[in-house]
Design an enzyme around this catalytic site. Sequence first.
Site: not given
Lengths: 436, 436
Positions: B46, B106, B130, B133, B137, B202, B206, B309
């Site tokens: 979508a 987030k 996952e 945040v 990682i 931001d 988190k 990224g």
Amino acid sequence: MIEYRSIRVALLGAGSVGSQVARLLLEHRDELAQRIGARLELVGVAVRDVDARRDVELPRELLTTDAETLILGADVVIELMGGIEPARTLVLQAIGSGADVVTGNKALIAAHGPELFAAAEQVGAQLSYEAAVGGAIPIIRPLRDSLAGDRVERILGIVNGTTNFILDRMDTTGASLEDALATATELGYAEADPTADIGGYDAAQKAAILASLAFHTNVPIEDVHREGITQVSAEQVESARKAGYVVKLLAICERIADAASGEEGVSARVYPALVPRSHPLAAVHGANNAVFVEAAAAGPLMFYGAGAGGVQTASAVLGDLVAIARRHVIGGPGTAESTHAALPVLPIDRITTRYAITLEVADEPGVLATIAHVFADHGVSVEQLEQTVDEVSGRATLVIGTHEASEGALAQTVAALAASPVVVSVASVLRVEGAQ
Amino acid sequence: MIEYRSIRVALLGAGSVGSQVARLLLEHRDELAQRIGARLELVGVAVRDVDARRDVELPRELLTTDAETLILGADVVIELMGGIEPARTLVLQAIGSGADVVTGNKALIAAHGPELFAAAEQVGAQLSYEAAVGGAIPIIRPLRDSLAGDRVERILGIVNGTTNFILDRMDTTGASLEDALATATELGYAEADPTADIGGYDAAQKAAILASLAFHTNVPIEDVHREGITQVSAEQVESARKAGYVVKLLAICERIADAASGEEGVSARVYPALVPRSHPLAAVHGANNAVFVEAAAAGPLMFYGAGAGGVQTASAVLGDLVAIARRHVIGGPGTAESTHAALPVLPIDRITTRYAITLEVADEPGVLATIAHVFADHGVSVEQLEQTVDEVSGRATLVIGTHEASEGALAQTVAALAASPVVVSVASVLRVEGAQ
């Protein structure tokens, strides 16, 4: 009080890890019950000799030498005996009798992983082994789940704390291997017979486990190339240092093209290697462990922490246990995000922290006393004070580091300083975090 | 070829993360099917405007603007739209229609986590985040599962790559905030409007997510104390550097005693702070992220990697997706340990590596040429060579670093060197790992 159902937990082995697992299970039973939505009931602890375990603070009535009978009544069996037998037979019996299994037994998983995983899969049992590699460091679960959609290319692991302690000591003090080993033994980082560690056998077992999981390929322990640190000399460590490297015992798991045929294969190997000082692994000191993972999409990742220790490793065992137990309750990840603790969220003025304050002050007698009074008036204790005087302007700069104090008191102190006639300006206020 | 059943995956949003998720799902469909035991079928993507997405390499027929209809047929919905609405409504609709959900949003989790978790729990749906945040990682899963049996005391996180890039640049080059921000924008690390990053918004989202999960307590975003880096000056960074500290924007989650009442509470806060150079977080450079966790049993742990990224964050999304899909198949962690890949495990002589070799040689003409011949004869290329001569003994020491070569060729080279008449002794042979 909610009435929780009970999940029966049998513990095999009460060594340094097992006794901590038992302690934490008993001490935190209420908190764990809230997290899981069920009560973890420790139904028994199998030991080799009940009388020999008088040192362990465990209720006598939980101890038994009859592991086979203990297993029969359990929903979850925690195996922390170490070694291959009778651990292997008991784990298979536990799976056969319908129990899920948590183990921290690296030798067992490295040598018999495929047999155990197949047995568990056949009956739909869970088999978790986070504690087998990297002590408290979550590495099995991240590889198994978090990176499940990625393609792991390479793992460089410092997975043996004893050898890292020895090599780190050689690097920082110039000690010989022999002397560093003696220190490690003295401090309890090395066992009386250090062969498994310094010969690289322990690291090779972990390499086999990591490579098997990361590459979805059975990597038998016999196929792990292994060189220990016994040949590493003080001269080598010193030369490495001068050239910008550090010697580390690495467990390396790699997805590679066969140097002969060009076909895709994997390699698992353990040897001391030169690591550039700029690499994150170079900064892993003492008996700590770290696992550096390179994945195609995620890029480089590192997992760092205590690689051994009874209570640290018990944390990994309990994590596996709680994750398994949650699925008994609701067949889902369930209450992980529940807010049962419901602790108050405190505003900033209720926390304690440390401040670093830079003041421009007049360079005249009595200023320091005035400033000191401001701190004292607000109950803030000064840890460090540095004064520099600019002869030209006749002004002095004060850099003040405080002890821990309440944020409210610190903020009031800064306000009072700003209002003080001897303070020209408050040039900088920053909190200090992460200091010992 | 095994016939796998199909799991229908709907993707909402095809930005930098979403388009990478779609690409990886399509490119690796066979490998993922083997890992899961089921095929992940991307049934649609979508987007806001189909025509505007010509740049994305996605099959046209998958694109739709009708997210609501797309959701209806899905087993798993991946939400990567960002922002609160329509993401919130669509996620609730997905859960309501029986789908599991993976999100990297987030803002949504920080603002509406409790509502979404409750909705998921009510119908037994899985909700994973996952990617919300720390980009690639793994931090949510370790906190939720690996540390589920432990007691998290404190989290110090570098969770915003843009501000870490800026502060790291100020630290390493002495640049002003303004200049460092300009560089970050130029290199694509900062957005045109950098407010969310440099204002700490931001990082605060988190912090709310991490604190809620770690302390089993609802920590609303409004209760997170937030200070950005806009007031950090080049002078502060320089003074910190001289005093052995580095300025980092930290997201701090702490279990504390209320400074006023002494009762247990939690604190979540974001501000620039001085971190000692010796702390593992001080070594987190550029746009990387790291989360430092202190737990009662596990002790200090650190998780490090790329915090942003598209493709990196896509790795986290796919990990959640595969973990969810595995439970569709067998209701267990299942094939995670399967050895379906069955790659050959290569012996040590089939890998390529680099050697650092130290030789004692006679100090006479022609020696270097002889040595160079030995390397050339075995196809090993020398990267670096350093010769030092001991005038007294008349012997020279050669330290040679090779380029990558096959372990077999390197071992043969060392054997030939040892046998060479000009070589007095092979003083040291170590492999080099982790170098670029």
